[in-house]
Design a protein around this motif. Structure first.
Motif, PDB file in Angstrom:
ATOM      1  N   UNK A 160      37.397  16.366  26.192  1.00  0.00           N
ATOM      2  CA  UNK A 160      36.364  17.237  25.630  1.00  0.00           C
ATOM      3  C   UNK A 160      35.460  17.780  26.731  1.00  0.00           C
ATOM      4  N   UNK A 161      35.140  16.935  27.690  1.00  0.00           N
ATOM      5  CA  UNK A 161      34.293  17.373  28.797  1.00  0.00           C
ATOM      6  C   UNK A 161      35.004  18.428  29.648  1.00  0.00           C
ATOM      7  N   UNK A 162      36.270  18.197  29.943  1.00  0.00           N
ATOM      8  CA  UNK A 162      37.057  19.171  30.703  1.00  0.00           C
ATOM      9  C   UNK A 162      37.174  20.480  29.921  1.00  0.00           C
ATOM     10  N   UNK A 163      37.358  20.378  28.617  1.00  0.00           N
ATOM     11  CA  UNK A 163      37.459  21.567  27.767  1.00  0.00           C
ATOM     12  C   UNK A 163      36.151  22.356  27.770  1.00  0.00           C
ATOM     13  N   UNK A 164      35.021  21.658  27.701  1.00  0.00           N
ATOM     14  CA  UNK A 164      33.735  22.369  27.698  1.00  0.00           C
ATOM     15  C   UNK A 164      33.468  23.021  29.057  1.00  0.00           C
ATOM     16  N   UNK A 165      33.862  22.342  30.132  1.00  0.00           N
ATOM     17  CA  UNK A 165      33.701  22.937  31.467  1.00  0.00           C
ATOM     18  C   UNK A 165      34.570  24.185  31.585  1.00  0.00           C
ATOM     19  N   UNK A 166      35.772  24.137  31.069  1.00  0.00           N
ATOM     20  CA  UNK A 166      36.676  25.292  31.123  1.00  0.00           C
ATOM     21  C   UNK A 166      36.119  26.467  30.316  1.00  0.00           C
ATOM     22  N   UNK A 167      35.599  26.185  29.123  1.00  0.00           N
ATOM     23  CA  UNK A 167      35.018  27.261  28.298  1.00  0.00           C
ATOM     24  C   UNK A 167      33.823  27.892  28.999  1.00  0.00           C
ATOM     25  N   UNK A 168      32.979  27.076  29.617  1.00  0.00           N
ATOM     26  CA  UNK A 168      31.816  27.593  30.354  1.00  0.00           C
ATOM     27  C   UNK A 168      32.276  28.475  31.513  1.00  0.00           C
ATOM     28  N   UNK A 185      25.986  29.664  30.073  1.00  0.00           N
ATOM     29  CA  UNK A 185      26.347  31.077  29.926  1.00  0.00           C
ATOM     30  C   UNK A 185      25.893  31.609  28.571  1.00  0.00           C
ATOM     31  N   UNK A 186      25.943  30.775  27.543  1.00  0.00           N
ATOM     32  CA  UNK A 186      25.507  31.213  26.212  1.00  0.00           C
ATOM     33  C   UNK A 186      24.018  31.548  26.203  1.00  0.00           C
ATOM     34  N   UNK A 237      31.454  37.368  31.420  1.00  0.00           N
ATOM     35  CA  UNK A 237      30.150  38.039  31.374  1.00  0.00           C
ATOM     36  C   UNK A 237      29.408  37.921  32.699  1.00  0.00           C
ATOM     37  N   UNK A 238      30.116  37.782  33.785  1.00  0.00           N
ATOM     38  CA  UNK A 238      29.526  37.501  35.091  1.00  0.00           C
ATOM     39  C   UNK A 238      28.397  38.420  35.497  1.00  0.00           C
ATOM     40  N   UNK A 239      28.617  39.722  35.455  1.00  0.00           N
ATOM     41  CA  UNK A 239      27.587  40.666  35.914  1.00  0.00           C
ATOM     42  C   UNK A 239      26.391  40.692  34.968  1.00  0.00           C
ATOM     43  N   UNK A 288      35.092  30.172  31.736  1.00  0.00           N
ATOM     44  CA  UNK A 288      35.637  31.421  31.192  1.00  0.00           C
ATOM     45  C   UNK A 288      34.534  32.372  30.757  1.00  0.00           C
ATOM     46  N   UNK A 289      33.469  31.854  30.154  1.00  0.00           N
ATOM     47  CA  UNK A 289      32.351  32.712  29.743  1.00  0.00           C
ATOM     48  C   UNK A 289      31.644  33.301  30.956  1.00  0.00           C
TER      49      UNK A 289
END
Length: 115
Positions: free
Chosen positions: A6-14, A83-84, A21-23, A16-17
């Protein structure tokens, strides 16, 4: 073991976001938006003729808080925001800009020349 996944999954989602939305959520982008909104508030404060004391105070507070946000955008605490939360801040700044521009279009702007 599932907590690790779950921790690895949340890091991956963060990650990707932040890539998607980098700029928009980069501290420089947020600081630029805040500076633009502060300049618009200053311009509105100087150029509109019929503002009440409450409206003037609101515009001055908006300009001041946007300048504080511009300074805060490069702090380590801001860089640790998710990122959110940064994306939500970006959207709120866009909404505030649109509302300020809409209210400026409704008010009369003082000019030196007769129209």
């Amino acid at each position: 073991m599932s907590g690790v996944f779950q921790r690895i999954s949340s890091i991956w989602r963060e990650f990707c976001k932040r890539r998607a939305y980098g700029a928009l959520i980069h501290p420089d982008g947020i600081a630029a938006q805040a500076e633009e909104l502060a300049r618009l508030a200053d311009l509105a404060l100087r150029s509109t003729a019929a503002l009440s004391a409450l409206e003037c105070r609101h515009l001055a507070q908006l300009a001041q808080s946007m300048r504080q946000l511009r300074e805060t955008a490069h702090s380590p605490e801001f860089c640790r925001l998710s990122a959110d939360r940064r994306l939500a801040l970006h959207r709120q700044l866009l909404t505030a800009r649109e509302k300020l521009l809409a209210s400026l279009q409704k008010t009369q702007i003082s000019t030196e020349k007769l129209q």
